[in-house]
Design a protein around this motif. Sequence first.
Motif, PDB file in Angstrom:
ATOM      1  N   LYS A   1      51.075 -20.219  48.238  1.00 48.77           N
ATOM      2  CA  LYS A   1      51.361 -21.504  48.529  1.00 48.77           C
ATOM      3  C   LYS A   1      53.246 -21.529  48.766  1.00 48.77           C
ATOM      4  O   LYS A   1      52.884 -22.336  49.722  1.00 48.77           O
ATOM      5  CB  LYS A   1      50.740 -22.744  47.371  1.00 48.77           C
ATOM      6  CG  LYS A   1      51.548 -24.247  47.784  1.00 48.77           C
ATOM      7  CD  LYS A   1      51.283 -24.897  46.170  1.00 48.77           C
ATOM      8  CE  LYS A   1      52.400 -26.011  46.761  1.00 48.77           C
ATOM      9  NZ  LYS A   1      52.452 -26.917  47.876  1.00 48.77           N
TER      10      LYS A   1
ATOM     11  N   ASP B   1      54.377 -23.291  52.447  1.00 50.47           N
ATOM     12  CA  ASP B   1      55.459 -23.577  53.035  1.00 50.47           C
ATOM     13  C   ASP B   1      56.765 -23.450  53.476  1.00 50.47           C
ATOM     14  O   ASP B   1      57.236 -23.904  54.604  1.00 50.47           O
ATOM     15  CB  ASP B   1      55.739 -24.371  51.297  1.00 50.47           C
ATOM     16  CG  ASP B   1      54.423 -24.949  50.217  1.00 50.47           C
ATOM     17  OD1 ASP B   1      53.390 -25.599  51.315  1.00 50.47           O
ATOM     18  OD2 ASP B   1      54.471 -25.238  49.518  1.00 50.47           O
ATOM     19  N   SER B   2      56.694 -22.644  53.416  1.00 49.09           N
ATOM     20  CA  SER B   2      58.656 -21.449  53.905  1.00 49.09           C
ATOM     21  C   SER B   2      57.917 -21.353  55.342  1.00 49.09           C
ATOM     22  O   SER B   2      59.270 -21.183  56.452  1.00 49.09           O
ATOM     23  CB  SER B   2      59.006 -20.216  53.456  1.00 49.09           C
ATOM     24  OG  SER B   2      59.317 -19.575  53.837  1.00 49.09           O
TER      25      SER B   2
ATOM     26  N   VAL C   1      56.034 -23.259  57.132  1.00 46.53           N
ATOM     27  CA  VAL C   1      55.905 -24.300  57.568  1.00 46.53           C
ATOM     28  C   VAL C   1      57.746 -24.542  57.654  1.00 46.53           C
ATOM     29  O   VAL C   1      58.318 -25.151  58.858  1.00 46.53           O
ATOM     30  CB  VAL C   1      55.645 -25.517  57.032  1.00 46.53           C
ATOM     31  CG1 VAL C   1      55.893 -27.090  57.378  1.00 46.53           C
ATOM     32  CG2 VAL C   1      53.954 -25.168  56.478  1.00 46.53           C
ATOM     33  N   LEU C   2      58.308 -24.294  56.821  1.00 46.92           N
ATOM     34  CA  LEU C   2      59.859 -24.524  56.769  1.00 46.92           C
ATOM     35  C   LEU C   2      60.821 -24.136  57.779  1.00 46.92           C
ATOM     36  O   LEU C   2      60.830 -25.158  59.038  1.00 46.92           O
ATOM     37  CB  LEU C   2      60.544 -24.604  55.590  1.00 46.92           C
ATOM     38  CG  LEU C   2      60.566 -25.608  54.655  1.00 46.92           C
ATOM     39  CD1 LEU C   2      60.800 -25.825  53.776  1.00 46.92           C
ATOM     40  CD2 LEU C   2      61.274 -26.732  54.828  1.00 46.92           C
TER      41      LEU C   2
ATOM     42  N   ASN D   1      49.147 -27.462  58.898  1.00 41.25           N
ATOM     43  CA  ASN D   1      48.799 -28.469  58.104  1.00 41.25           C
ATOM     44  C   ASN D   1      47.528 -28.370  57.285  1.00 41.25           C
ATOM     45  O   ASN D   1      48.004 -28.583  56.209  1.00 41.25           O
ATOM     46  CB  ASN D   1      49.075 -29.768  59.107  1.00 41.25           C
ATOM     47  CG  ASN D   1      50.124 -31.066  59.439  1.00 41.25           C
ATOM     48  OD1 ASN D   1      50.986 -29.927  58.702  1.00 41.25           O
ATOM     49  ND2 ASN D   1      50.236 -31.447  60.127  1.00 41.25           N
TER      50      ASN D   1
ATOM     51  N   THR E   1      47.616 -25.958  54.720  1.00 39.12           N
ATOM     52  CA  THR E   1      48.410 -26.607  53.557  1.00 39.12           C
ATOM     53  C   THR E   1      47.526 -27.438  52.799  1.00 39.12           C
ATOM     54  O   THR E   1      47.835 -27.944  51.478  1.00 39.12           O
ATOM     55  CB  THR E   1      49.994 -27.322  53.858  1.00 39.12           C
ATOM     56  OG1 THR E   1      50.954 -26.893  54.758  1.00 39.12           O
ATOM     57  CG2 THR E   1      51.187 -27.487  53.387  1.00 39.12           C
TER      58      THR E   1
ATOM     59  N   ASN F   1      46.549 -27.113  48.680  1.00 39.89           N
ATOM     60  CA  ASN F   1      47.663 -28.102  47.491  1.00 39.89           C
ATOM     61  C   ASN F   1      45.970 -28.056  47.083  1.00 39.89           C
ATOM     62  O   ASN F   1      45.884 -28.409  46.087  1.00 39.89           O
ATOM     63  CB  ASN F   1      47.671 -28.764  48.362  1.00 39.89           C
ATOM     64  CG  ASN F   1      49.717 -28.690  49.032  1.00 39.89           C
ATOM     65  OD1 ASN F   1      49.612 -27.094  48.449  1.00 39.89           O
ATOM     66  ND2 ASN F   1      49.973 -29.168  49.577  1.00 39.89           N
TER      67      ASN F   1
END
Lengths: 446, 368
Positions: free
Chosen positions: B56, B60-61, B63-64, B180, B183, B187
């Motif tokens: 995860k 996230d990293s 996506v950033l 998206n 993610t 999640n």
Amino acid sequence: MATNRSFHFLSKPTNIAPLVFFRIAFGLLMFISILRFMLKGWVYSMYVMPKFHFPYYGFEWVQALPESFMYAFFGAMLIACLGITFGFLYRVSAISFFILFTYVELIDKTNYLNHYYFVSLISFLLIFTPANKSFSLDNLLFKRNETTIIPQFYILLIKVQLFLVYLFAGIAKINTDWLFNAQPLKMWLPAFSYYPIIGSYMEHDWVAYLFSWVGCLYDILIGFFLFNKRTVHIAYVFVVIFHAATALFFNIGMFPYIMIVATVIYFKEDFHGKIVSLLKKIVHYSNNNLREGSINYSNGLVYFFVLYFSVQCLLPFRYTLYSGNLFWTEQGYRFSWRVMLMEKAGTAFFYVKDSKSQKESEVDNKQYLTYMQEKMMSTQPDMMVDYAKFLKKEYEQMGYTNVTVRAQVFVTLNGLGTREFIDSSVDLSRESNSVFKNKNWIKQYE
Amino acid sequence: MKPLKLLFLLICTVFFFYSCDKDKDNNPEPDNPFDKEGLLINYADAIILPNYNSFKLSLDSLVLSFDVFKTSASLSDFQLVKQKLHVAYLKYQTISLTEFGPAESEIVRMNFNVFPTDTAQIIANIASGTYDLSAASNLDAKGFPALDYLFYGKNSSENSMSNLLSSSTTRKQYVTDILNEMTTKTNAVITTWNTTYRSQFISSLNTDIGSSIGYLVNQLNFELDYLKNAKVGIPLGKKTLNIPLPEKCEAYFGTQSLPYAVATLNIIEDIYLGRSKAGIDGKGFDDYLNHLGASYGSGTLDAAIKNQFSIAKTKLAAISNPISVEVISNPNTVDAAYVELVKLLVLLKTDMPSNLGVIITYQDGDGD
């Protein structure tokens, strides 16, 4: 003459009640079994989903039909079960049930269970019995006389059948692995260590030995004790305990319940008499036309059933005509009441060779077989041949030329560790699947 | 009461026999049943959940970093995005085989990693600007393989890929949508594990269908089969008369097929050993098999499996990255690894479940 004496013994007048009870119980149990089968989605997963079926030798002409037909057959079986139970068009119902059930069984070897073979045999026997001559819709609708007395021959048919199932299941357990290594129970029982109270014992070897020996003795002896009027009740207690235990430990569906109900036939006739009378009262059944005396049966029928049971007694020993270890090769394994005898698993890699390029492709079994089909095929040589023949056709349609099919198969039997199962150089698509030929391409079991 | 006496006598005989029969097993009698709950707790807390959390973070990293690139459009940010993709894709390998419970409801495997990806479908989707990523027809036009294609392209320079992406709003949107979806699903899986599924998972102590042990054994084998076939065998031409199909490799465009294959084999070994993410060897199937005294040949089954893992790892590591090049220039090296993976598969798929008493079917068994 000796035959006359035995025939005399067969014609001993007996109350029809045990047979009536059996008819009702068997019909209802089969109704539940078939319904359960449908509700679990097995009609689809066993008879509709597979691209290909593994036929029985000599019954290759038995084919699965399209989905709607399969469901219709199962629906017809449900109706036939009720026909048997209520004695409505009894003979037609019994014949229909036997034919439909056996037809479905013969479609695919993958689904072979001794329990299904047993159901086929019992429903076959029921065709010949006068089980609808009392407490039946047929009697009411067709204004037939109520029969109370029948020759015990008809009840013996079922008793002998049950007796043979137990006896041969017991004899099959007389082997080194079962008795002296407690295999496969030694491998199966530890999985139940999560059970309360008894769970903590499941990993002990002595428990596996105890279960093995008790199981073997139970199977061999129970038929004798059931047949004996003085011991039938205590024997029945054992029947219930034994089958309840197997239901607890093994994933075997309806079979324990069918046996628990079927063995009631050994009880004294007045027991069934009381039950049938009670049922008659409940449904307000009355038929005042009573039949005088017993019914007849032909000597031909007796000869036929002597032959029928003789064949059943011989089938379990046909394995001696083949070479090799029975559990390993499984030549002559089916139709012999060999149940729970081994923990066998395998992985099979099939290779199809194109003669033009002299190159091979490995087959993805999942593409052609259901999980269950692949699992069963991976340990059974006759199924490997069936599959190879199918693959040959399949790949030649894809453009491969003059195909040869070989397989590398690894099998483990009772925890001995996987080893090569067959000669991986043999072209299985050209091998015969005849039961009259020895499969000499199966490797020796050390 | 005769039969009872007889039966009692016979049972006594059994015990007599048993006491005479020197047990051939070389394993001592277990004092208590194997601690299955401990096994499952170790799997959940030391392997599955840490791997999910780690994945995860990497996602996230990614996506950033993509958000940064979307505004900056700089080449160095694009390089960073690709690095982050590689880390996330590598970590994904450690959660791929947890496809049961929450991951099964989210169908993670099919949504994250269907390869080879359908490049024509991706291009068509971007061109039209209207697409439903959740449609079955788009399973092979999203997830990691699609990102792999969109960031690397076919024989394209880094510069041109970066420009192509930064200059097209719909293309950027497509990448964003893929990220998206991943993610959201990740999640959802982690939340369910943390709230309800973990307790369900560790309290399922049987071994039949739908049990935690049953799931683990099944998925372990599914993943190994996937490694053997999809990641090695099919590219090598095992199913196509030895005609190699390099474009069928995982991460074909980013050419990272070997590290991902190695990561897959490692996580399979982690599960077998009960080895935590931190490398600590806890309760695993190896301990369970030894507890049951499972044997293979003259030794233990565990020894045979460990030995085969070691051989397979060595042979796999002997392949140079990427596999797509090796299947053409060095097919024998790839084939050597393939052969060892097959042997490992037999041990894990046939010997292990057989000894654990794992039932993998819904159908009735032969009763008695």
